[in-house]
Write a protein that holds these residues in place. Structure first.
Motif, mmCIF file in Angstrom:
data_model
loop_
_atom_site.group_PDB
_atom_site.id
_atom_site.type_symbol
_atom_site.label_atom_id
_atom_site.label_comp_id
_atom_site.label_asym_id
_atom_site.label_seq_id
_atom_site.Cartn_x
_atom_site.Cartn_y
_atom_site.Cartn_z
ATOM 1 N N ALA A 71 10.864 6.012 1.665
ATOM 2 C CA ALA A 71 10.145 5.727 2.696
ATOM 3 C C ALA A 71 9.319 6.454 3.191
ATOM 4 N N ALA A 72 9.453 7.802 3.163
ATOM 5 C CA ALA A 72 8.432 8.624 3.718
ATOM 6 C C ALA A 72 7.283 8.669 2.663
ATOM 7 N N LEU A 73 7.562 9.066 1.441
ATOM 8 C CA LEU A 73 6.402 8.972 0.592
ATOM 9 C C LEU A 73 5.640 7.584 0.250
ATOM 10 N N ALA A 74 6.486 6.619 0.293
ATOM 11 C CA ALA A 74 5.874 5.248 0.166
ATOM 12 C C ALA A 74 4.978 5.024 1.333
ATOM 13 N N PHE A 109 1.778 6.496 0.503
ATOM 14 C CA PHE A 109 1.011 5.642 -0.448
ATOM 15 C C PHE A 109 0.503 4.224 -0.113
ATOM 16 N N ILE A 110 1.216 3.651 0.844
ATOM 17 C CA ILE A 110 1.155 2.337 1.257
ATOM 18 C C ILE A 110 0.019 2.388 2.552
ATOM 19 N N GLY A 111 -0.054 3.611 3.171
ATOM 20 C CA GLY A 111 -0.915 3.719 3.914
ATOM 21 C C GLY A 111 -2.503 3.555 3.610
ATOM 22 N N LEU A 112 -2.442 4.013 2.166
ATOM 23 C CA LEU A 112 -3.956 3.950 1.796
ATOM 24 C C LEU A 112 -4.471 2.494 1.497
ATOM 25 N N VAL A 113 -3.470 1.574 1.235
ATOM 26 C CA VAL A 113 -3.794 0.108 1.139
ATOM 27 C C VAL A 113 -3.967 -0.451 2.595
ATOM 28 N N PRO A 140 -0.245 1.137 -8.749
ATOM 29 C CA PRO A 140 0.894 1.574 -9.497
ATOM 30 C C PRO A 140 1.375 2.964 -9.353
ATOM 31 N N LEU A 141 0.937 3.927 -8.616
ATOM 32 C CA LEU A 141 1.372 4.978 -8.138
ATOM 33 C C LEU A 141 2.552 4.867 -7.023
ATOM 34 N N THR A 142 2.333 4.056 -6.126
ATOM 35 C CA THR A 142 3.455 3.563 -5.150
ATOM 36 C C THR A 142 4.604 2.813 -5.907
ATOM 37 N N ALA A 143 4.055 1.745 -6.699
ATOM 38 C CA ALA A 143 5.449 0.951 -7.397
ATOM 39 C C ALA A 143 5.879 1.904 -8.296
ATOM 40 N N GLY A 144 5.721 2.986 -8.944
ATOM 41 C CA GLY A 144 6.573 3.812 -9.748
ATOM 42 C C GLY A 144 7.408 4.604 -8.960
ATOM 43 N N PHE A 145 7.031 5.041 -7.802
ATOM 44 C CA PHE A 145 7.630 5.792 -6.704
ATOM 45 C C PHE A 145 8.806 5.060 -6.147
ATOM 46 N N LEU A 146 8.498 3.769 -5.835
ATOM 47 C CA LEU A 146 9.349 2.906 -5.027
ATOM 48 C C LEU A 146 10.634 2.553 -6.129
ATOM 49 N N ALA A 147 10.064 2.382 -7.359
ATOM 50 C CA ALA A 147 11.234 1.945 -8.358
ATOM 51 C C ALA A 147 12.262 3.035 -8.645
ATOM 52 N N ALA A 163 1.317 5.386 -12.755
ATOM 53 C CA ALA A 163 2.738 4.934 -12.618
ATOM 54 C C ALA A 163 3.711 5.841 -12.909
ATOM 55 N N VAL A 164 3.521 6.698 -14.049
ATOM 56 C CA VAL A 164 4.307 7.613 -14.361
ATOM 57 C C VAL A 164 4.585 8.873 -13.498
ATOM 58 N N ASN A 165 3.489 9.346 -13.044
ATOM 59 C CA ASN A 165 3.369 10.137 -11.656
ATOM 60 C C ASN A 165 4.301 9.920 -10.484
ATOM 61 N N GLY A 166 4.175 8.560 -10.099
ATOM 62 C CA GLY A 166 4.960 7.916 -9.180
ATOM 63 C C GLY A 166 6.481 7.970 -9.614
#
Length: 586
Positions: free
Chosen positions: A164-167, A170-174, A341-348, A397-400
């Motif tokens: 949640a913290a890192l999401a 990332f989500i703040g950017l959008v 994709p960065l956010t999606a990879g991390f959330l997954a 996405a891989v980075n996330g």
């Protein structure tokens, strides 16, 4: 139960329902706190237009830097102190107060009554108070969860919290781009209803379930730590500003004094903590391998992640999006969208890795995540400037995914390695390493990028402008401007060439065709591509080295223990007391 001094210590075993209440509330808290660290980054163009301030005008870059860096700096400095206060006086009490402070500051931020520099100072000042509230939330949330969840489910809970913290970051950017397109004040309005609801809910439902035994405040420790870390990070912030004809301010005596003086105070803090009776932190914690190497690994990953995020935004906004037909004023929003994709990879990966760390231990997952994190940097380093988006999307996405693989097990390992009565300060120290890494990363990565640009951008820009009819004198003046102006212009969604030529009025003296060429979507990106790619190679290579160091530190944390139902079906072994000090034994 009493402590060694005879003070009553409460430790109630939470019921099954309470742990989910704690998880929901603390997850919302850390999400909001992290969201506000990044939501302003994309919304800055709308914010400065709203208060009628040109952040790129001479003398105004400081406002821009403090809007970006001030929030992180305050959080980095305060989280250990408020974590220690949570250990002394109750984690839930400090946490609940933090929600109220955070929400109050959000309300005042959305009612900025001033314009220009005064309007910017209003926002920076209340952002500082908002960061104080965010620190109180961040420092105590992990400790509250560690108190509430049994050991065999702790990795999952902390994983959700860390995700949640890192999401939020990332989500703040959008979200910042979407809200700013409607009204810049909405960037701060979004916190108000959420903050009010969760503040009331926290006061009504959360309760103390961990240990706290009072104590005395270590004033000298708090002063030397707070002033020392503040001075060092302020020095890094001012080091990004041009000084005396140099592209950056690292030769500025004030910057050098702040950095050196800050480090000296931090050294004094370490000496003080080893001698006082009730230290702000327990120095013996650093004799714990899982705690020490877990935090060092987290620091390295935070530096790499924070700087990478900033560089990718500039890459998208300054070069790739204009080359693909996006207007400069639309690039902040689209940069956030293209980084999904960065956010999606991390959330997954985050929740899954937290669950797996409960079953199989943290070291293998965290180390593998750090190595994969470094591999994604190498992949990004190999990309051409005008890349194919699907390759870019796969790499981020891989980075996330790698960040998710690392973050949850690493947090679980750190928090599970300390005794119950020190979980608040341990959580604060973990957050300090993470927030300091994010703040330092912008300074480090930005300095590397500017150093890479300074070697070739002035000559390239000067020659390109002259080819389009700009006089040699004006072209030379523009070429001599610090590269930081071009990078910030691109990051703010401002047309860089138009902004650079505006003071001289040269643009209006050129033919319509020349004006169209200079301010179009290809001229500046093509000029910037070569010098920028040289800087990217240095930046991403540095990120890969940081990831390798994080993997090494993660490996050195020790094998740990498999919690809960291991693959073999055996029960977990009892905790081995930390050999550092009897104070660290549960």
């Amino acid at each position: 139960m009493t402590d060694s001094g005879g003070t009553l210590i409460s430790e109630r075993v939470p019921d099954a329902r309470y742990k989910w209440t704690a998880l929901t509330n603390t997850t919302a808290a850390v999400f909001m706190s992290a969201l506000d660290g990044s939501i302003v980054l994309i919304a800055l163009p709308a914010i400065f237009r709203g208060i009628h301030l040109d952040p790129l005008a001479p003398g105004n870059i400081a406002y821009l830097l403090w809007m970006i860096m001030g929030y992180r700096l305050v959080q980095a400095v305060l989280v250990v102190t408020v974590g220690r206060l949570g250990d002394m006086y109750g984690r839930v009490r400090i946490y609940n107060s933090g929600f109220a402070v955070f929400t109050f500051a959000s309300i005042l931020l959305s009612f900025d009554p001033f314009d220009g520099g005064h309007g910017a100072m209003w926002l920076i000042g209340w952002r500082v108070l908002q960061a104080v509230g965010g620190s109180m939330l961040t420092a105590n949330s992990a400790a509250i969860l560690t108190d509430a969840f049994p050991e065999e489910r702790r990795g999952f809970a902390l994983g959700i919290n860390q995700v949640a913290a890192l999401a939020g970051m990332f989500i703040g950017l959008v979200l910042g781009g979407l809200l700013a397109a409607w009204d810049w004040r909405a960037v701060f309005w979004v916190n108000v209803p959420v903050g009010l609801f969760f503040t009331v809910w926290a006061y009504r439902t959360l309760r103390e379930t961990g240990r706290h035994s009072g104590g005395r405040i270590d004033w000298w420790g708090n002063i030397t730590f707070g002033v020392g870390l503040s001075a060092a990070l302020i020095g890094v912030t001012f080091g990004l500003q041009p000084y005396g004809g140099h592209t950056m301010g690292w030769t500025n005596p004030l910057v050098q004094a702040l950095v050196v003086g800050g480090i000296a105070l931090l050294v004094a803090f370490v000496v003080i903590e080893r001698r006082v009776e009730d230290p702000m932190i327990q120095p013996g914690l650093f004799r714990n391998r899982a705690f020490t190497f877990g935090n060092l690994a987290g620091l390295a990953i935070s530096i790499g992640r924070g700087g990478m995020q900033f560089v990718l935004i500039i890459w998208l906004q300054g070069i790739w999006l204009p080359l693909h037909g996006y207007a400069y004023d639309a690039t902040p929003l689209w940069a956030g969208i293209f980084m999904l994709p960065l956010t999606a990879g991390f959330l997954a990966a985050g929740p899954v890795s937290g669950y797996l760390s409960d079953r199989f231990g943290s070291r293998g997952l965290a180390t593998s995540g750090a190595l994969l994190f470094g591999a994604s940097f190498l992949g990004l380093m190999a990309l051409p400037i005008d890349f194919s988006y699907w390759i870019f999307a796969v790499l981020i996405a891989v980075n996330g995914i790698a960040s998710g693989m690392f973050a949850s097990p690493n947090s679980s390992s750190i928090m599970g390695s300390v005794p119950a009565k020190l979980r608040g300060v341990a959580s604060g120290m973990r957050a300090t390493f993470q927030n300091s890494g994010t703040a330092v990363s912008i300074g480090v990565f930005f300095s590397l990028m500017i150093a890479g640009l300074a070697g070739s951008l002035p000559q390239t820009l000067t020659a390109g402008l002259q080819q389009q009819g700009v006089s040699a004198h004006v072209a030379a003046q523009v070429g001599e401007l610090p590269p930081v102006a071009s990078l910030f212009a691109a990051q703010l969604g401002v047309n860089p060439v138009e902004n650079l030529l505006k003071p001289s009025g040269t643009l209006h003296q050129l033919s319509p065709a020349q004006q169209q060429t200079l301010t179009g979507g290809e001229f500046f990106p093509h000029l910037l591509s070569g010098p920028f790619h040289s800087g990217l190679v240095v930046v991403f290579a540095f990120g890969a080295v940081l990831a390798l160091l994080a993997a090494l530190a993660s490996l050195l944390r020790g094998p740990g223990r498999v919690r809960g139902r291991a693959a073999s079906g055996t029960s977990p072994s009892p905790r081995t007391p930390t050999p550092a000090s009897s104070d660290l034994q549960e």
